[in-house]
Write an enzyme that holds these catalytic residues in place. Structure first.
Site, PDB file in Angstrom:
ATOM      1  N   CYS A 180       0.810  -1.223   0.000  1.00  0.00           N
ATOM      2  CA  CYS A 180       0.000   0.000   0.000  1.00  0.00           C
ATOM      3  C   CYS A 180       0.843   1.271   0.000  1.00  0.00           C
ATOM      4  CB  CYS A 180      -0.946   0.002   1.194  1.00  0.00           C
ATOM      5  SG  CYS A 180      -2.119  -1.367   1.197  1.00  0.00           S
ATOM      6  N   HIS A 219      -3.318   7.511   2.059  1.00  0.00           N
ATOM      7  CA  HIS A 219      -3.704   6.189   1.584  1.00  0.00           C
ATOM      8  C   HIS A 219      -5.126   5.916   2.047  1.00  0.00           C
ATOM      9  CE1 HIS A 219      -3.933   2.000   0.811  1.00  0.00           C
ATOM     10  NE2 HIS A 219      -3.683   1.608   2.043  1.00  0.00           N
ATOM     11  N   ASN A 266     -10.008   0.105  -0.434  1.00  0.00           N
ATOM     12  CA  ASN A 266      -8.552   0.141  -0.371  1.00  0.00           C
ATOM     13  C   ASN A 266      -7.999  -0.440  -1.665  1.00  0.00           C
ATOM     14  OD1 ASN A 266      -5.817  -0.212   0.129  1.00  0.00           O
ATOM     15  ND2 ASN A 266      -6.085  -1.067   2.175  1.00  0.00           N
TER      16      ASN A 266
END
EC number: 2.3.1.180
Length: 323
Positions: A113, A250, A280
């Site tokens: 990520c 993020h 996500n």
């Protein structure tokens, strides 16, 4: 000093939209449970036969169009992904061919990520060192391909997508008033790798594997580490939280984003949020959010933008740039 200035952004989301209600027939979960714990309402899943490179190419084409460039104007392509098309070659080379770029070089970066932050920092290094004048940086993922559909703690969180940013070298004065990337901060701690990982791989199992996560522990590390890296990157640039015009975090979990903003004493009206619609998307989440906000006209020339992310490894970091 050579600075890496953003010249164009682009993004792509697969056509298939998956609402939270989709999971109610498969798992012991509800739309309310998912929303209250994550802030996620829907996400996009790639179609059968639609690969990470396809998403990346679509986002790249939009970024090139917005920048008024063609692929041959680029010197390099850096793709951040944990879900490459193949073990090798690099997905970036597939993107290079798909764009019709017959010069320069292309390679992948894998930091889960945090991948786009690492890729952005890497591209900035290419520009500062004079190895490249224009770099296409992409975050692209098809995390739907590594989900365990029996694990409600993970499979409801992730989606597929891609975002792209084109950086171009510009001469600056070497001060915090310059446009472009002003500072970066990268970190990792391999001792925490079992908090978030995939239980497959070429060398160990010969399988793709599924994503595994200890959610509560990841949450605790995330808020602390994201706020800390944002402070460090601002210190490096000679700026303070009060100088931030936009935080582009993020997009993993709304509670993490809110907690980080509070630690930074930053009001939520300065935070770009896309987690509700995208879920996500791992390395794609920051460039997706940048492109969406850019499309909406949120960023003005001269705005100070901070991006920060944390992912498996654990790896985390941040970038501060002036738009």
């Amino acid at each position: 000093m050579r600075r890496s200035v953003v010249r164009g952004t682009g993004h792509y989301l697969p056509e298939r939209v998956v609402e939270n209600s989709y999971f109610e027939s498969m798992l012991d979960t509800t739309d309310e449970w998912i929303r209250s714990r994550t802030g996620i309402e829907r996400r996009h899943f790639a179609a059968e036969g639609e690969f990470t490179s396809d998403l990346a190419i679509a986002a790249a084409r939009q970024a090139l169009e917005r920048a008024g460039m063609v692929a041959e104007d680029l010197d390099a392509i850096v793709v951040a992904t944990s879900t490459p098309d193949l073990t090798f070659p690099a997905t970036a080379t597939i993107v290079q061919a798909g764009l019709g770029m017959q010069r320069g070089f292309a390679y992948d970066i894998q930091a889960v990520c945090a991948g786009f932050v690492f890729a952005l920092s890497n591209a900035d290094g290419l520009i500062k060192s004079g190895q490249a004048d224009r770099v296409l940086v992409i975050g692209a993922e098809t995390f739907s391909r590594i989900m365990d559909w029996t694990d409600r703690g993970t499979c409801v969180l992730f989606g597929d997508g891609a975002g792209a940013v084109i950086l171009e070298a510009v001469e600056g004065e070497g001060t915090s008033d310059d446009r472009g990337i002003l500072a970066t901060d990268l970190n990792s701690d391999g001792n925490l790798r079992e908090l978030l990982y995939v239980d497959g791989g070429v060398s160990r199992t010969g399988t793709v594997g599924f994503l595994r996560m200890q959610g509560n522990l990841v949450f605790r590390h995330a808020v602390e580490k994201l706020a800390a890296t944002a402070k460090r990157v601002l210190d490096k640039a000679g700026l303070t939280p009060g100088d931030i015009d936009w935080l582009v975090p993020h997009q993993a979990n709304l509670r993490i984003i809110v907690g980080t903003a509070q630690k930074m004493q930053l009001p939520m009206d300065k935070v770009v949020l896309t987690v509700a619609d995208h879920g996500n998307t791992s390395a794609a989440s920051i460039p997706l959010a940048l492109s969406v906000a850019d499309t909406q006209g949120k960023f003005k020339p001269g705005d100070v933008v901070v991006t920060e992310a944390i992912g498996g490894g654990m790896s985390w970091g941040s970038v501060v740039l002036r738009w």
